[in-house]
Design a protein around this motif. Structure first.
Motif, PDB file in Angstrom:
ATOM      1  N   LEU A 188       1.712  -1.720  -2.505  1.00 59.99           N
ATOM      2  CA  LEU A 188       1.873  -0.826  -3.645  1.00 59.99           C
ATOM      3  C   LEU A 188       3.224  -0.108  -3.596  1.00 59.99           C
ATOM      4  N   MET A 189       3.644   0.285  -2.413  1.00 62.47           N
ATOM      5  CA  MET A 189       4.954   0.932  -2.270  1.00 62.47           C
ATOM      6  C   MET A 189       6.060  -0.034  -2.695  1.00 62.47           C
ATOM      7  N   TYR A 190       5.928  -1.293  -2.328  1.00 63.77           N
ATOM      8  CA  TYR A 190       6.920  -2.289  -2.723  1.00 63.77           C
ATOM      9  C   TYR A 190       6.929  -2.468  -4.242  1.00 63.77           C
ATOM     10  N   GLY A 191       5.745  -2.479  -4.847  1.00 62.58           N
ATOM     11  CA  GLY A 191       5.665  -2.585  -6.296  1.00 62.58           C
ATOM     12  C   GLY A 191       6.338  -1.405  -6.985  1.00 62.58           C
TER      13      GLY A 191
ATOM     14  N   ALA B  79       9.171   8.396 -12.456  1.00 66.92           N
ATOM     15  CA  ALA B  79       7.753   8.119 -12.246  1.00 66.92           C
ATOM     16  C   ALA B  79       7.561   7.113 -11.112  1.00 66.92           C
ATOM     17  N   ALA B  80       8.339   6.051 -11.103  1.00 75.68           N
ATOM     18  CA  ALA B  80       8.224   5.036 -10.044  1.00 75.68           C
ATOM     19  C   ALA B  80       8.584   5.639  -8.688  1.00 75.68           C
ATOM     20  N   TYR B  81       9.631   6.458  -8.664  1.00 72.56           N
ATOM     21  CA  TYR B  81      10.028   7.128  -7.423  1.00 72.56           C
ATOM     22  C   TYR B  81       8.916   8.074  -6.958  1.00 72.56           C
ATOM     23  N   GLY B  82       8.328   8.792  -7.903  1.00 78.84           N
ATOM     24  CA  GLY B  82       7.233   9.700  -7.579  1.00 78.84           C
ATOM     25  C   GLY B  82       6.032   8.964  -7.021  1.00 78.84           C
TER      26      GLY B  82
ATOM     27  N   LEU C 101       4.382   9.479  -3.422  1.00 80.18           N
ATOM     28  CA  LEU C 101       2.954   9.780  -3.342  1.00 80.18           C
ATOM     29  C   LEU C 101       2.250   8.792  -2.414  1.00 80.18           C
ATOM     30  N   LEU C 102       2.609   7.532  -2.495  1.00 79.23           N
ATOM     31  CA  LEU C 102       2.004   6.524  -1.626  1.00 79.23           C
ATOM     32  C   LEU C 102       2.364   6.756  -0.168  1.00 79.23           C
ATOM     33  N   ILE C 103       3.565   7.238   0.090  1.00 81.61           N
ATOM     34  CA  ILE C 103       3.954   7.584   1.464  1.00 81.61           C
ATOM     35  C   ILE C 103       3.117   8.756   1.963  1.00 81.61           C
ATOM     36  N   VAL C 104       2.915   9.745   1.096  1.00 88.00           N
ATOM     37  CA  VAL C 104       2.109  10.914   1.462  1.00 88.00           C
ATOM     38  C   VAL C 104       0.663  10.508   1.741  1.00 88.00           C
ATOM     39  N   PHE C 105       0.141   9.551   0.966  1.00 85.91           N
ATOM     40  CA  PHE C 105      -1.241   9.118   1.150  1.00 85.91           C
ATOM     41  C   PHE C 105      -1.443   8.219   2.365  1.00 85.91           C
ATOM     42  N   LEU C 106      -0.397   7.596   2.872  1.00 87.59           N
ATOM     43  CA  LEU C 106      -0.535   6.651   3.982  1.00 87.59           C
ATOM     44  C   LEU C 106      -1.224   7.262   5.210  1.00 87.59           C
TER      45      LEU C 106
ATOM     46  N   SER D 188     -16.546   0.731   4.074  1.00 87.85           N
ATOM     47  CA  SER D 188     -16.580  -0.031   5.322  1.00 87.85           C
ATOM     48  C   SER D 188     -15.257   0.071   6.075  1.00 87.85           C
ATOM     49  N   LYS D 189     -15.337  -0.161   7.360  1.00 85.74           N
ATOM     50  CA  LYS D 189     -14.126  -0.195   8.193  1.00 85.74           C
ATOM     51  C   LYS D 189     -13.184  -1.291   7.714  1.00 85.74           C
ATOM     52  N   PHE D 190     -13.750  -2.426   7.300  1.00 87.21           N
ATOM     53  CA  PHE D 190     -12.938  -3.540   6.821  1.00 87.21           C
ATOM     54  C   PHE D 190     -12.041  -3.100   5.670  1.00 87.21           C
ATOM     55  N   PHE D 191     -12.634  -2.484   4.650  1.00 82.37           N
ATOM     56  CA  PHE D 191     -11.846  -2.048   3.491  1.00 82.37           C
ATOM     57  C   PHE D 191     -10.885  -0.919   3.859  1.00 82.37           C
ATOM     58  N   ALA D 192     -11.284  -0.087   4.808  1.00 82.49           N
ATOM     59  CA  ALA D 192     -10.400   0.992   5.246  1.00 82.49           C
ATOM     60  C   ALA D 192      -9.141   0.420   5.899  1.00 82.49           C
ATOM     61  N   TYR D 193      -9.303  -0.641   6.671  1.00 87.83           N
ATOM     62  CA  TYR D 193      -8.138  -1.253   7.314  1.00 87.83           C
ATOM     63  C   TYR D 193      -7.322  -2.119   6.344  1.00 87.83           C
ATOM     64  N   ILE D 194      -7.980  -2.758   5.403  1.00 89.45           N
ATOM     65  CA  ILE D 194      -7.279  -3.567   4.391  1.00 89.45           C
ATOM     66  C   ILE D 194      -6.415  -2.669   3.507  1.00 89.45           C
ATOM     67  N   ARG D 195      -6.895  -1.456   3.271  1.00 84.23           N
ATOM     68  CA  ARG D 195      -6.176  -0.543   2.382  1.00 84.23           C
ATOM     69  C   ARG D 195      -4.817  -0.138   2.947  1.00 84.23           C
ATOM     70  N   ILE D 196      -4.638  -0.177   4.254  1.00 89.10           N
ATOM     71  CA  ILE D 196      -3.359   0.230   4.861  1.00 89.10           C
ATOM     72  C   ILE D 196      -2.234  -0.746   4.479  1.00 89.10           C
ATOM     73  N   PRO D 197      -2.377  -2.063   4.715  1.00 90.75           N
ATOM     74  CA  PRO D 197      -1.296  -2.953   4.253  1.00 90.75           C
ATOM     75  C   PRO D 197      -1.185  -2.982   2.730  1.00 90.75           C
ATOM     76  N   LEU D 198      -2.299  -2.777   2.032  1.00 89.35           N
ATOM     77  CA  LEU D 198      -2.249  -2.709   0.578  1.00 89.35           C
ATOM     78  C   LEU D 198      -1.354  -1.553   0.130  1.00 89.35           C
ATOM     79  N   GLN D 199      -1.387  -0.467   0.884  1.00 89.95           N
ATOM     80  CA  GLN D 199      -0.535   0.691   0.565  1.00 89.95           C
ATOM     81  C   GLN D 199       0.946   0.281   0.588  1.00 89.95           C
ATOM     82  N   PHE D 200       1.324  -0.514   1.574  1.00 86.19           N
ATOM     83  CA  PHE D 200       2.711  -0.977   1.654  1.00 86.19           C
ATOM     84  C   PHE D 200       3.055  -1.908   0.491  1.00 86.19           C
TER      85      PHE D 200
END
Length: 120
Positions: A105-108, A63-66, A70-75, A91-103
Motif C-alpha cells: 500500500l505504501m508503494y501504491g 493526499a497521496a503523501y498523507g 499514515l501507512l508508516i504511522v500504522f505499521l 487470525s495470526k495469519f491475517f495479522a502477519y499478511i497485513r504487514i507486507p500488505l502495508q508495504f
C-alpha cells in the motif's frame, strides 16, 4: 494510474466512514490507556479526507503523501497487533499478511504521488 487512484480513494473513504459507523471494530487496534473513541474519530476524519483528496488534482499529491505517512504511522500498530495472542484482525495469519500488505500500500501511495507530480 487512474485505476489505482480510484481504488485507493474508495478504500480510504470507506475505511474513514467505517470509523464512524463501526467504532467498536477499531477499539482493539488502539492500545489501552489511549482515548480510543477520540483517536478512532480523528483517524476516520484523516482517512476520509485523504481519500476524497485523491479525486482533486490540486491536492492529489498532498493526499497521496498523507496516505504514505499514515501507512508508516500504522505499521507499528500492525506489527504490535500481530504479536498479540488474539490479533484484532482475527487470525495470526491475517495479522502477519497485513504487514507486507502495508508495504505494498505504501508503494501504491508512492506511485500515485509520483504520478501527481507529472501533472503539475
Amino acid at each position: 494510474m487512474l485505476i489505482l487512484k480510484i481504488i485507493f480513494a474508495v478504500f480510504f473513504i470507506y475505511a474513514g466512514i467505517m470509523h464512524f459507523f463501526k467504532p467498536a471494530f477499531f477499539n482493539h487496534f488502539i492500545p489501552n490507556g489511549l482515548p480510543k473513541l477520540t483517536i478512532n474519530y480523528v483517524v476516520g476524519i484523516i482517512e476520509l479526507s485523504l481519500g476524497i483528496g485523491l479525486f482533486f488534482t490540486q491536492v492529489v499529491s498532498y493526499a497521496a503523501y498523507g496516505i504514505f505517512i499514515l501507512l508508516i504511522v500504522f505499521l507499528p500498530i500492525h506489527i504490535w497487533d500481530a504479536t498479540k495472542k488474539r490479533p484484532a484482525i482475527g487470525s495470526k495469519f491475517f495479522a502477519y499478511i497485513r504487514i507486507p500488505l502495508q508495504f505494498l500500500l505504501m508503494y501504491g501511495a508512492y506511485l500515485i504521488y509520483q504520478d501527481s507530480l507529472l501533472i503539475i
